[in-house]
Design a protein around this motif. Structure first.
Motif, PDB file in Angstrom:
ATOM      1  N   TYR A 133       0.776  -1.284   0.035  1.00 33.83           N
ATOM      2  CA  TYR A 133      -0.097   0.102   0.091  1.00 33.83           C
ATOM      3  C   TYR A 133       0.721   1.280   0.118  1.00 33.83           C
ATOM      4  CZ  TYR A 133      -4.370  -2.644   0.907  1.00 33.83           C
ATOM      5  OH  TYR A 133      -5.341  -3.592   0.887  1.00 33.83           O
ATOM      6  N   GLY A 134       2.094   1.161  -0.155  1.00 35.51           N
ATOM      7  CA  GLY A 134       3.152   2.445  -0.064  1.00 35.51           C
ATOM      8  C   GLY A 134       4.221   2.117  -0.611  1.00 35.51           C
ATOM      9  N   VAL A 135       5.067   3.158  -0.724  1.00 37.35           N
ATOM     10  CA  VAL A 135       6.449   3.225  -1.267  1.00 37.35           C
ATOM     11  C   VAL A 135       7.258   3.838  -0.162  1.00 37.35           C
ATOM     12  CG1 VAL A 135       8.183   4.264  -2.682  1.00 37.35           C
ATOM     13  CG2 VAL A 135       6.190   3.485  -3.736  1.00 37.35           C
ATOM     14  N   PRO A 136       8.181   2.792   0.438  1.00 36.87           N
ATOM     15  CA  PRO A 136       9.032   3.209   1.639  1.00 36.87           C
ATOM     16  C   PRO A 136      10.005   4.076   1.279  1.00 36.87           C
ATOM     17  CG  PRO A 136       9.748   1.187   0.833  1.00 36.87           C
ATOM     18  CD  PRO A 136       8.487   1.406   0.182  1.00 36.87           C
ATOM     19  N   MET A 137      10.123   5.112   2.317  1.00 40.51           N
ATOM     20  CA  MET A 137      11.277   6.112   1.866  1.00 40.51           C
ATOM     21  C   MET A 137      12.449   6.344   3.015  1.00 40.51           C
ATOM     22  SD  MET A 137      10.537  10.151   1.497  1.00 40.51           S
ATOM     23  CE  MET A 137       9.890  10.633   3.303  1.00 40.51           C
ATOM     24  N   ASP A 138      12.203   5.539   4.309  1.00 39.68           N
ATOM     25  CA  ASP A 138      13.323   5.513   5.139  1.00 39.68           C
ATOM     26  C   ASP A 138      13.114   4.456   6.055  1.00 39.68           C
ATOM     27  OD1 ASP A 138      11.733   6.870   7.091  1.00 39.68           O
ATOM     28  OD2 ASP A 138      12.187   8.486   6.197  1.00 39.68           O
ATOM     29  N   PHE A 139      14.215   4.345   6.976  1.00 40.99           N
ATOM     30  CA  PHE A 139      13.971   3.958   8.271  1.00 40.99           C
ATOM     31  C   PHE A 139      14.309   4.946   9.385  1.00 40.99           C
ATOM     32  CE2 PHE A 139      14.941  -0.263   6.415  1.00 40.99           C
ATOM     33  CZ  PHE A 139      13.944  -0.710   6.619  1.00 40.99           C
ATOM     34  N   HIS A 140      13.701   5.277  10.184  1.00 37.84           N
ATOM     35  CA  HIS A 140      14.020   6.432  11.281  1.00 37.84           C
ATOM     36  C   HIS A 140      13.978   5.765  12.786  1.00 37.84           C
ATOM     37  CE1 HIS A 140      10.001   7.368  10.178  1.00 37.84           C
ATOM     38  NE2 HIS A 140       9.749   7.522  11.758  1.00 37.84           N
ATOM     39  N   ALA A 141      14.757   6.248  13.655  1.00 38.48           N
ATOM     40  CA  ALA A 141      14.730   5.733  14.720  1.00 38.48           C
ATOM     41  C   ALA A 141      15.577   6.826  15.814  1.00 38.48           C
ATOM     42  CB  ALA A 141      15.943   4.568  14.961  1.00 38.48           C
ATOM     43  N   ASN A 142      15.180   6.517  17.315  1.00 31.73           N
ATOM     44  CA  ASN A 142      15.867   7.588  18.143  1.00 31.73           C
ATOM     45  C   ASN A 142      17.189   7.283  18.375  1.00 31.73           C
ATOM     46  OD1 ASN A 142      13.505   9.147  18.905  1.00 31.73           O
ATOM     47  ND2 ASN A 142      13.268   8.300  20.743  1.00 31.73           N
ATOM     48  N   LEU A 143      18.071   8.293  18.272  1.00 34.44           N
ATOM     49  CA  LEU A 143      19.384   8.091  18.653  1.00 34.44           C
ATOM     50  C   LEU A 143      19.865   8.976  19.854  1.00 34.44           C
ATOM     51  CD1 LEU A 143      20.584   9.383  14.899  1.00 34.44           C
ATOM     52  CD2 LEU A 143      20.451   6.887  16.014  1.00 34.44           C
ATOM     53  N   ALA A 175      17.652  -2.206  22.016  1.00 30.50           N
ATOM     54  CA  ALA A 175      16.469  -1.794  21.490  1.00 30.50           C
ATOM     55  C   ALA A 175      16.430  -0.298  21.465  1.00 30.50           C
ATOM     56  CB  ALA A 175      15.137  -2.223  22.072  1.00 30.50           C
ATOM     57  N   THR A 176      15.668   0.293  20.231  1.00 28.84           N
ATOM     58  CA  THR A 176      15.614   1.642  20.294  1.00 28.84           C
ATOM     59  C   THR A 176      14.136   1.757  19.451  1.00 28.84           C
ATOM     60  OG1 THR A 176      16.242   4.058  19.570  1.00 28.84           O
ATOM     61  CG2 THR A 176      16.797   2.181  18.139  1.00 28.84           C
ATOM     62  N   TRP A 177      13.469   2.854  19.804  1.00 33.51           N
ATOM     63  CA  TRP A 177      12.188   3.106  19.038  1.00 33.51           C
ATOM     64  C   TRP A 177      12.652   3.387  17.457  1.00 33.51           C
ATOM     65  CZ3 TRP A 177      11.056   7.706  16.190  1.00 33.51           C
ATOM     66  CH2 TRP A 177       9.955   7.519  15.414  1.00 33.51           C
ATOM     67  N   ALA A 178      11.743   2.805  16.701  1.00 39.59           N
ATOM     68  CA  ALA A 178      12.130   3.130  15.112  1.00 39.59           C
ATOM     69  C   ALA A 178      10.758   2.819  14.451  1.00 39.59           C
ATOM     70  CB  ALA A 178      13.013   2.165  14.742  1.00 39.59           C
ATOM     71  N   THR A 201      25.777   2.838  12.958  1.00 40.52           N
ATOM     72  CA  THR A 201      25.414   1.885  12.173  1.00 40.52           C
ATOM     73  C   THR A 201      24.824   0.813  13.010  1.00 40.52           C
ATOM     74  OG1 THR A 201      27.709   0.955  12.635  1.00 40.52           O
ATOM     75  CG2 THR A 201      27.266   2.211  10.447  1.00 40.52           C
ATOM     76  N   GLY A 202      24.933   0.423  14.361  1.00 46.66           N
ATOM     77  CA  GLY A 202      24.180  -0.488  14.828  1.00 46.66           C
ATOM     78  C   GLY A 202      22.734  -0.243  15.349  1.00 46.66           C
ATOM     79  N   THR A 203      22.402   1.086  14.731  1.00 48.24           N
ATOM     80  CA  THR A 203      20.939   1.147  15.059  1.00 48.24           C
ATOM     81  C   THR A 203      19.929   0.306  14.328  1.00 48.24           C
ATOM     82  OG1 THR A 203      21.397   3.619  15.659  1.00 48.24           O
ATOM     83  CG2 THR A 203      19.045   2.978  14.881  1.00 48.24           C
ATOM     84  N   ALA A 204      20.234  -0.190  13.097  1.00 47.88           N
ATOM     85  CA  ALA A 204      19.282  -0.857  12.435  1.00 47.88           C
ATOM     86  C   ALA A 204      19.075  -2.269  12.910  1.00 47.88           C
ATOM     87  CB  ALA A 204      20.238  -0.971  10.864  1.00 47.88           C
ATOM     88  N   ASP A 205      20.172  -2.713  13.622  1.00 47.05           N
ATOM     89  CA  ASP A 205      20.213  -4.049  14.316  1.00 47.05           C
ATOM     90  C   ASP A 205      19.210  -3.921  15.654  1.00 47.05           C
ATOM     91  OD1 ASP A 205      21.920  -5.035  12.407  1.00 47.05           O
ATOM     92  OD2 ASP A 205      23.627  -4.621  13.477  1.00 47.05           O
ATOM     93  N   ILE A 206      19.069  -2.782  16.297  1.00 44.79           N
ATOM     94  CA  ILE A 206      18.380  -2.936  17.465  1.00 44.79           C
ATOM     95  C   ILE A 206      16.744  -2.040  17.145  1.00 44.79           C
ATOM     96  CG2 ILE A 206      20.442  -2.601  18.833  1.00 44.79           C
ATOM     97  CD1 ILE A 206      20.153   0.331  19.403  1.00 44.79           C
ATOM     98  N   ALA A 207      16.549  -1.633  16.077  1.00 47.23           N
ATOM     99  CA  ALA A 207      15.468  -0.806  15.662  1.00 47.23           C
ATOM    100  C   ALA A 207      14.234  -1.862  16.313  1.00 47.23           C
ATOM    101  CB  ALA A 207      15.104  -0.587  14.365  1.00 47.23           C
ATOM    102  N   ALA A 208      13.120  -1.220  16.924  1.00 49.71           N
ATOM    103  CA  ALA A 208      12.094  -1.917  17.392  1.00 49.71           C
ATOM    104  C   ALA A 208      10.882  -1.044  17.283  1.00 49.71           C
ATOM    105  CB  ALA A 208      12.213  -2.353  18.675  1.00 49.71           C
TER     106      ALA A 208
END
Length: 429
Positions: free
Chosen positions: A143-153, A309-312, A376-383
């Motif tokens: 239902y959409g075209v993704p644009m990014d992953f974003h997360a708290n840093l 874990a971090t919010w994403a 770079t580790g944020t992608a692995d802990i995104a939740a």
């Protein structure tokens, strides 16, 4: 109210559009803030508002017969406005939304099913990261075209950390437990007189996302399988990890988004909890010789409990079902814009957001973006919490009760119990 929204939206989806001219004008709904001076150079703009507007302008200014009218709205009111537009039959021809809100709109039939139309538009879904494809999929349809992953840093003022003795080998020394968090915060205050941590605890749900990250770090969640699980020992531990900073005068719970950001940029705090979306903006600020933030570092959200874990979340773009059903040429133009956005993914990634395209993630251009190697580790802990049609209301309930704790002194267990009750009602509905 929700039943009325569904009824009116259904009527809007069946509305017949006016005849279509050869030249197309498509309306576009977005947040991110306004940028009046954005041109068409997608490599020169800085910050979310101007980068997205330059991408829009570049497509609108190209020789493709399509003009894009941008309808910017305030982030805080965006979903109220977009729902009202759907209910009134005036939804924009293409608009942004979060992965966390997809279930709400797709379940109502508001969004066009793009599954069979993306390849013809020039969009290769096999180049999307698996999580990106999953994020735009509902009930096995795209239902959409993704644009990014974003997360708290954790955005770090290295000068303050250096003065406090919390830098080693050129990197900030970050806490690995709630006890160490408090010790570091006291150390910063004693050595520098500055607050250790700042964030928006009084307006948008930045504080909610911070607390939820600490809940996830303990292997728990605020709801799952239709059951609210807020009033737990894990949630209490997460909240008290933050309130210990307030209670000791090491962080200010009364700051909103703008004030917390201003304080960090003015050198009043060592750490700002905020998202990927500000990395390039803060990098530009740090390059200014007059800025109080001159030595800027970006860090993954630290692990204070048993697991990272971090919010994403992620941004995506959708098209109303009514456009596909009633305006074939406008739908084609909107798909063309989505293809252009997809092709411009590395330009959008300059904000600090993580790319959703495998080819971009593997590119030298992406790797060369400022501070990219620091988180770079944020992608692995995104939740994030599980998908829910009532995600917005659930997040609002958490925000109200957490703010009641740190702004009015409400008992932690009472606030968590009230949040759990309200969230359970949302899940039951």
């Amino acid at each position: 109210m929700k039943r009325h929204f569904i009824t009116v939206m259904a009527a809007a989806l069946m509305a017949v559009s006016a005849p279509i001219a050869q030249a197309q004008e498509i309306s576009l709904g977005r947040f991110f803030g306004a940028c009046e001076n954005a041109g068409v150079d997608t490599k020169a703009s800085v910050g979310e508002p101007c980068i997205i507007q330059s991408i829009i302008n570049a497509y609108s200014g190209a020789d493709n017969g399509v003009t894009v009218e941008t309808l910017p709205t305030d982030w805080g009111n965006y979903y109220d406005q977009i729902k009202a537009a759907y209910a009134g039959g005036t939804a924009p021809d293409v608009h942004v939304l979060h992965r966390s809100r997809l279930a709400e709109f797709a379940s109502l039939g508001a969004l066009a099913d793009l599954t069979g139309d993306l390849a013809a538009a020039g969009i290769d879904t096999s180049d999307w990261a698996d999580k990106a494809l999953e994020g735009v999929t509902f009930d096995n349809k795209v239902y959409g075209v993704p644009m990014d992953f974003h997360a708290n840093l954790w955005h770090v003022n290295m000068d303050i950390m250096e003065q406090a003795g919390l830098v080693k080998d050129g990197k900030p020394v970050l806490p690995s437990s709630p006890e160490e968090l408090l010790a570091h915060a006291k150390q910063v205050k004693e050595k520098t007189g500055k607050d250790y941590l700042t964030a928006d605890f009084a307006q948008f749900p930045i504080g909610v996302r911070l607390v939820m990250a600490l809940v996830w770090q303990q292997g728990s969640n605020v709801f799952s399988d239709g059951e609210a699980t807020v009033n737990t020992t894990e949630a209490k531990a997460a909240v008290e990890t933050i309130t210990q900073l307030f209670d000791n005068g090491l962080a200010n719970p009364k700051l909103n988004y703008a004030d917390s950001e201003k304080g960090f940029l003015n050198g009043d705090a060592a750490i700002l909890v905020n998202g990927t979306w500000v990395v390039d903006s803060y990098t530009a600020q740090a390059a200014n010789s007059e800025s109080a933030l001159s030595n800027y570092y970006v860090a993954d959200f630290p692990t204070l409990f048993s697991q990272g874990a971090t919010w994403a979340d992620s941004h995506m773009w959708g098209i109303p079902a009514s456009v596909k059903a009633n305006s074939p040429e406008k739908y084609k133009a909107a798909l063309g814009f989505l293809a252009f956005l997809n092709d411009s993914n590395v330009d959008w990634a300059r904000t600090g957001h993580m790319s959703v395209r495998k080819s971009v993630l593997a590119s030298a251009e992406y790797a060369a973006l400022p501070h990219r190697d620091e988180y770079t580790g944020t992608a692995d802990i995104a939740a994030d919490a599980p998908a829910s049609e009532n995600y917005g209301a659930i997040q609002d309930a958490m925000n109200r009760e957490l703010q009641a704790i740190w702004l009015t002194g409400k008992d932690v267990e009472a606030a968590l119990a009230d949040a759990e009750e309200e969230i359970q009602e949302q899940l039951d509905n």
